[in-house]
Design a protein around this motif. Structure first.
Motif, PDB file in Angstrom:
ATOM      1  N   GLN A 100     -33.797 -38.974  13.764  1.00 26.69           N
ATOM      2  CA  GLN A 100     -33.564 -37.611  13.304  1.00 26.69           C
ATOM      3  C   GLN A 100     -33.748 -36.693  14.506  1.00 26.69           C
ATOM      4  OE1 GLN A 100     -36.162 -39.512  11.447  1.00 26.69           O
ATOM      5  NE2 GLN A 100     -34.358 -40.374  10.475  1.00 26.69           N
ATOM      6  N   VAL A 101     -32.788 -35.800  14.669  1.00 24.64           N
ATOM      7  CA  VAL A 101     -32.812 -34.880  15.802  1.00 24.64           C
ATOM      8  C   VAL A 101     -32.701 -33.459  15.263  1.00 24.64           C
ATOM      9  CG1 VAL A 101     -31.712 -34.230  17.976  1.00 24.64           C
ATOM     10  CG2 VAL A 101     -31.584 -36.604  17.188  1.00 24.64           C
ATOM     11  N   VAL A 102     -33.602 -32.586  15.710  1.00 26.14           N
ATOM     12  CA  VAL A 102     -33.545 -31.170  15.345  1.00 26.14           C
ATOM     13  C   VAL A 102     -33.213 -30.400  16.615  1.00 26.14           C
ATOM     14  CG1 VAL A 102     -34.797 -29.195  14.388  1.00 26.14           C
ATOM     15  CG2 VAL A 102     -35.292 -31.511  13.542  1.00 26.14           C
ATOM     16  N   ILE A 103     -32.092 -29.663  16.553  1.00 24.78           N
ATOM     17  CA  ILE A 103     -31.658 -28.880  17.712  1.00 24.78           C
ATOM     18  C   ILE A 103     -31.088 -27.553  17.230  1.00 24.78           C
ATOM     19  CG2 ILE A 103     -31.226 -30.831  19.229  1.00 24.78           C
ATOM     20  CD1 ILE A 103     -28.322 -30.727  18.521  1.00 24.78           C
ATOM     21  N   ASN A 104     -30.919 -26.642  18.156  1.00 24.68           N
ATOM     22  CA  ASN A 104     -30.339 -25.341  17.818  1.00 24.68           C
ATOM     23  C   ASN A 104     -28.917 -25.522  17.292  1.00 24.68           C
ATOM     24  OD1 ASN A 104     -32.619 -23.873  18.549  1.00 24.68           O
ATOM     25  ND2 ASN A 104     -31.979 -23.804  20.689  1.00 24.68           N
ATOM     26  N   GLU A 105     -28.548 -24.647  16.386  1.00 27.24           N
ATOM     27  CA  GLU A 105     -27.262 -24.756  15.685  1.00 27.24           C
ATOM     28  C   GLU A 105     -26.067 -24.880  16.625  1.00 27.24           C
ATOM     29  OE1 GLU A 105     -25.199 -22.582  11.948  1.00 27.24           O
ATOM     30  OE2 GLU A 105     -25.844 -21.285  13.582  1.00 27.24           O
ATOM     31  N   GLY A 106     -26.029 -24.127  17.668  1.00 24.42           N
ATOM     32  CA  GLY A 106     -24.861 -24.118  18.546  1.00 24.42           C
ATOM     33  C   GLY A 106     -24.574 -25.435  19.233  1.00 24.42           C
ATOM     34  N   THR A 107     -25.580 -26.245  19.463  1.00 24.29           N
ATOM     35  CA  THR A 107     -25.383 -27.494  20.201  1.00 24.29           C
ATOM     36  C   THR A 107     -25.283 -28.722  19.304  1.00 24.29           C
ATOM     37  OG1 THR A 107     -27.779 -27.683  20.503  1.00 24.29           O
ATOM     38  CG2 THR A 107     -26.545 -26.592  22.251  1.00 24.29           C
ATOM     39  N   GLY A 108     -25.517 -28.554  18.012  1.00 23.29           N
ATOM     40  CA  GLY A 108     -25.509 -29.694  17.094  1.00 23.29           C
ATOM     41  C   GLY A 108     -24.185 -30.418  17.012  1.00 23.29           C
ATOM     42  N   GLY A 127     -30.159 -26.412   8.849  1.00 18.61           N
ATOM     43  CA  GLY A 127     -31.531 -26.127   8.488  1.00 18.61           C
ATOM     44  C   GLY A 127     -32.023 -24.832   9.106  1.00 18.61           C
ATOM     45  N   LYS A 128     -33.244 -24.496   8.789  1.00 15.96           N
ATOM     46  CA  LYS A 128     -33.869 -23.298   9.345  1.00 15.96           C
ATOM     47  C   LYS A 128     -35.174 -23.686  10.001  1.00 15.96           C
ATOM     48  CE  LYS A 128     -31.955 -20.003   6.071  1.00 15.96           C
ATOM     49  NZ  LYS A 128     -32.267 -18.975   5.077  1.00 15.96           N
ATOM     50  N   GLY A 129     -35.406 -23.101  11.158  1.00 15.18           N
ATOM     51  CA  GLY A 129     -36.642 -23.325  11.878  1.00 15.18           C
ATOM     52  C   GLY A 129     -37.561 -22.128  11.765  1.00 15.18           C
ATOM     53  N   LYS A 130     -38.485 -22.036  12.683  1.00 16.17           N
ATOM     54  CA  LYS A 130     -39.419 -20.919  12.732  1.00 16.17           C
ATOM     55  C   LYS A 130     -38.643 -19.604  12.829  1.00 16.17           C
ATOM     56  CE  LYS A 130     -43.442 -19.396  15.311  1.00 16.17           C
ATOM     57  NZ  LYS A 130     -44.298 -19.629  16.463  1.00 16.17           N
ATOM     58  N   ASN A 131     -39.103 -18.595  12.128  1.00 10.53           N
ATOM     59  CA  ASN A 131     -38.467 -17.273  12.114  1.00 10.53           C
ATOM     60  C   ASN A 131     -37.021 -17.325  11.614  1.00 10.53           C
ATOM     61  OD1 ASN A 131     -40.863 -16.185  13.216  1.00 10.53           O
ATOM     62  ND2 ASN A 131     -40.135 -16.600  15.288  1.00 10.53           N
ATOM     63  N   ASN A 132     -36.735 -18.267  10.727  1.00 14.38           N
ATOM     64  CA  ASN A 132     -35.405 -18.435  10.136  1.00 14.38           C
ATOM     65  C   ASN A 132     -34.307 -18.716  11.160  1.00 14.38           C
ATOM     66  OD1 ASN A 132     -36.036 -18.293   7.401  1.00 14.38           O
ATOM     67  ND2 ASN A 132     -36.079 -16.046   7.456  1.00 14.38           N
ATOM     68  N   SER A 133     -34.667 -19.256  12.327  1.00 13.80           N
ATOM     69  CA  SER A 133     -33.644 -19.602  13.307  1.00 13.80           C
ATOM     70  C   SER A 133     -32.823 -20.781  12.773  1.00 13.80           C
ATOM     71  CB  SER A 133     -34.286 -19.968  14.650  1.00 13.80           C
ATOM     72  OG  SER A 133     -35.129 -21.085  14.502  1.00 13.80           O
ATOM     73  N   LYS A 134     -31.517 -20.723  12.981  1.00 21.38           N
ATOM     74  CA  LYS A 134     -30.634 -21.761  12.474  1.00 21.38           C
ATOM     75  C   LYS A 134     -30.746 -23.014  13.333  1.00 21.38           C
ATOM     76  CE  LYS A 134     -27.442 -18.713  10.172  1.00 21.38           C
ATOM     77  NZ  LYS A 134     -26.047 -18.311   9.987  1.00 21.38           N
ATOM     78  N   LYS A 135     -30.858 -24.137  12.654  1.00 23.14           N
ATOM     79  CA  LYS A 135     -30.996 -25.439  13.319  1.00 23.14           C
ATOM     80  C   LYS A 135     -29.977 -26.406  12.746  1.00 23.14           C
ATOM     81  CE  LYS A 135     -34.800 -24.441  15.628  1.00 23.14           C
ATOM     82  NZ  LYS A 135     -34.855 -24.426  17.077  1.00 23.14           N
ATOM     83  N   ASN A 136     -29.668 -27.433  13.517  1.00 19.42           N
ATOM     84  CA  ASN A 136     -28.912 -28.570  13.023  1.00 19.42           C
ATOM     85  C   ASN A 136     -29.846 -29.768  12.996  1.00 19.42           C
ATOM     86  OD1 ASN A 136     -25.914 -27.579  14.680  1.00 19.42           O
ATOM     87  ND2 ASN A 136     -26.238 -27.568  12.497  1.00 19.42           N
TER      88      ASN A 136
END
Length: 178
Positions: A100-108, A127-136
């Motif tokens: 499982q890999v969690v990365i910023n939305e733009g690079t997913g 997904g959402k990370g800290k401060n509602n930052s978008k994640k993949n």
């Protein structure tokens, strides 16, 4: 077996040491196969393991009071056998794993495409990370032998990626074939 029981001194120590290493190495690998559901291979390895164990233990216990060095040799070989067994098992890498890999939305999407080009099946979830930052969240199921390859690709293209790796006991459907 009489051959081994008639040995003494350094020759007996070498036989005990080598046989115990082989036995424990087989035992370690057998446990992995059994945990992965490979019953037949596990049973065959268990048969060989117990044959060796019986011979080694009988030679160690014979005249143990007169030759306590055999106990030390036996214990040292047990420890080394575990080390060698785990080392061999990591090379064999039986079974399947999940990364499982969690990365910023733009690079997913980019990373998923790179992994797919190398033959990995990848599922992306938003997904959402800290401060509602978008994640993949990238889910990759693969053969254990390919874990280093996948992790190297992930780190090469996204060194800050959060990565977890888990063993899979069983899996149905999907991209990876057993």
């Amino acid at each position: 077996m009489d051959f081994i029981l008639n040995l003494s001194g350094p020759a007996l120590y070498v036989v005990i040491f080598c046989a115990k290493i082989v036995e424990v190495t087989i035992s370690t690998i057998r446990l992995v196969y059994i945990n992965k559901g490979e019953k037949i291979i596990g049973a065959i390895l268990g048969f060989v393991e117990i044959l060796i164990w019986l011979i080694v233990v009988s030679s160690v216990l014979t005249n143990i009071a007169e030759d306590p060095i055999k106990v030390f040799i036996y214990a040292a070989a047990f420890a080394l056998g575990n080390y060698i067994g785990v080392t061999i098992e990591s090379k064999i890498a039986v079974g399947l794993a999940s990364i499982q890999v969690v990365i910023n939305e733009g690079t997913g999407e980019v990373l998923a495409d790179i992994l797919r080009e190398q033959g990995f099946g990848v599922t992306i979830i938003e997904g959402k990370g800290k401060n509602n930052s978008k994640k993949n969240l990238l889910f990759i199921q693969l053969k254990r032998k390919r874990i280093p390859e996948a992790i190297n690709l992930i780190k090469k293209y996204n060194p800050k990626a959060y990565i977890t790796v888990n063993d899979i006991k069983s899996m149905m459907g999907g991209f990876v074939k057993k």
